[in-house]
Design an enzyme around this catalytic site. Sequence first.
Site, PDB file in Angstrom:
ATOM      1  N   ASP A 138       0.849  -1.169   0.067  1.00 30.44           N
ATOM      2  CA  ASP A 138      -0.135   0.035  -0.049  1.00 30.44           C
ATOM      3  C   ASP A 138       0.798   1.349  -0.031  1.00 30.44           C
ATOM      4  O   ASP A 138       0.543   2.192   0.751  1.00 30.44           O
ATOM      5  CB  ASP A 138      -0.855   0.132   1.315  1.00 30.44           C
ATOM      6  CG  ASP A 138      -1.719  -1.448   1.580  1.00 30.44           C
ATOM      7  OD1 ASP A 138      -2.000  -1.791   0.538  1.00 30.44           O
ATOM      8  OD2 ASP A 138      -1.617  -1.856   2.448  1.00 30.44           O
TER       9      ASP A 138
ATOM     10  N   GLU B 177     -11.303   0.960  -3.311  1.00 37.01           N
ATOM     11  CA  GLU B 177     -10.585   1.463  -2.035  1.00 37.01           C
ATOM     12  C   GLU B 177      -9.335   2.048  -2.611  1.00 37.01           C
ATOM     13  O   GLU B 177      -8.644   2.185  -3.689  1.00 37.01           O
ATOM     14  CB  GLU B 177     -10.194  -0.078  -1.288  1.00 37.01           C
ATOM     15  CG  GLU B 177      -9.532  -0.833  -1.875  1.00 37.01           C
ATOM     16  CD  GLU B 177      -9.051  -2.257  -1.346  1.00 37.01           C
ATOM     17  OE1 GLU B 177      -9.653  -2.156  -0.065  1.00 37.01           O
ATOM     18  OE2 GLU B 177      -8.569  -3.127  -1.802  1.00 37.01           O
TER      19      GLU B 177
END
Length: 521
Positions: free
Chosen positions: A31, A192
Amino acid sequence: MVMGAIMLAGCASVPSPKEYRNPVLTGFHADPSVCRSGSDYYLVTSSFEYFPGVPVYHSRDLVHWRQVGHALTRESQLPLKGQKASKGIFAPTIRCHAGTFYMITSNIDNGGDFYVTTKDPAGEWSEPTWIKQKEWSMDPSLFFDDDGKVYYTRHGGGRNGGVYQAEIDLATGKLSEEPRLIWSGTGGIWPEGPHLYKVGGTYYLLISEGGTSYGHMLTVARSKSPWGPFEANPANPILTHKSQPELPLQAVGHADLVQTDAGTWWTVLLGIRPVARNHHIGRETLLAPVTWDANGWPVVNGNQPLQLSMTVTGLPASSPWPRERVRDDFDATRLGLQWVHLRGPATALWSVTERPGMLRLKGSVHTLNDVATPAFVARRQEHFRVRAATEVTFDPTAEGQVAGLVLRQNEENHYELRVTGAGARRVELVTRVGGVTKIVATQTIEAGPTTLQVEAFEDRYEFSVRSRAGTTRAVGSAPTQPMSSEKAGGFTGVYFGMYASGPQPMPPADFAWFDYEPLDE
């Protein structure tokens, strides 16, 4: 300093091609988010249950990265007690604006979204400002518009949710309203990892869909207003490797954009390198070039799949860092930045000053099976082929007291090469797979310091032991596959480290050094 509003690059002479290798950060570096300050780039990644949290990396060329700190170094910033494996800190975003760095993230089951700030990303960061809202959220991001407004953008709604947004007052953390839905994506699950940008007067919303696995993909939409309505790119997804199992990089997604001071565009994103459709060292950080087509949409890597070896133009001048030393002699007064603990600083359970030149672990009753903070000091496995070893002095006084080398994925899945045995010491190779613990090999050992070693291969780990005066003896092996996310679950990767635990009172375990030697470079 890169501001929230960014402009399209102008024309420039065509530079010579350069080559680099993906991933640019190997091992568990999931991420990623990036920002630029002048000619310096700073990147952060998820840290989940590990402490300190949110590692901070610095680069001058987007290819070579060096860890310079952590954003979350104090328990007041990072309450992790009771957080199971792959809970804790999800998906941070880093932004730099008007001389201040902001890191915003989610403590997923213990407080929700918050941000910290600093003037120096390699230094200490502020106490957290928590964002109060009614609904569950994750993957927050900040966007600084050129009219002075700041937008808080995040995921909400879970598997079939979307992207929600509100204005935020960064002095207080107060939202102007409850975040409202601005885009639901293109229909993929888990829309997301949103980031909002302004390019050439248009707002672009970059997200990931499909879940952070083999169906992962990047999609983008745009609008003349930060509130939408957002028009989806007709060419979505702008990047995916799904349905292409032959590619060495899989699960690509969760991206962030950055523009160099020369005007070229790049994205950092996560990907995995599966071995027989299993990945055990974690989701890694990749780099790819971004251009803009005639219709004003971003194009990743010329619409071609990402490769391990990339040939590109437009990178800053190469600026590599010195190689990390193979051996950590624990001769400093504090641990190096590569070392982490579980769910807290564990300050009562380790010391590098009680016996100078040694890492002393003071084992507690907590084990690696527990959702707790055991005596555990570890670092990421960042290479498939690597040798890790440590020399330990440990003389247990009761059965059940153990100390040694550990390979950890989570509470239910880890391998231990440990010294144990009151009176007659022995080394045990212990596997824990799917919550089932087995002693798979045992060898008696001599008195004195003992070297414990693992050599990692793509498909297995080979364990060995050596006394200071003796020869190296093989102990056994264990497969890598049970440590993969496909088999063990979760979002992290394997950590190599040292640990101690057992009935109290218990003697300390002294580790003279730890070697981490890549064998595939």
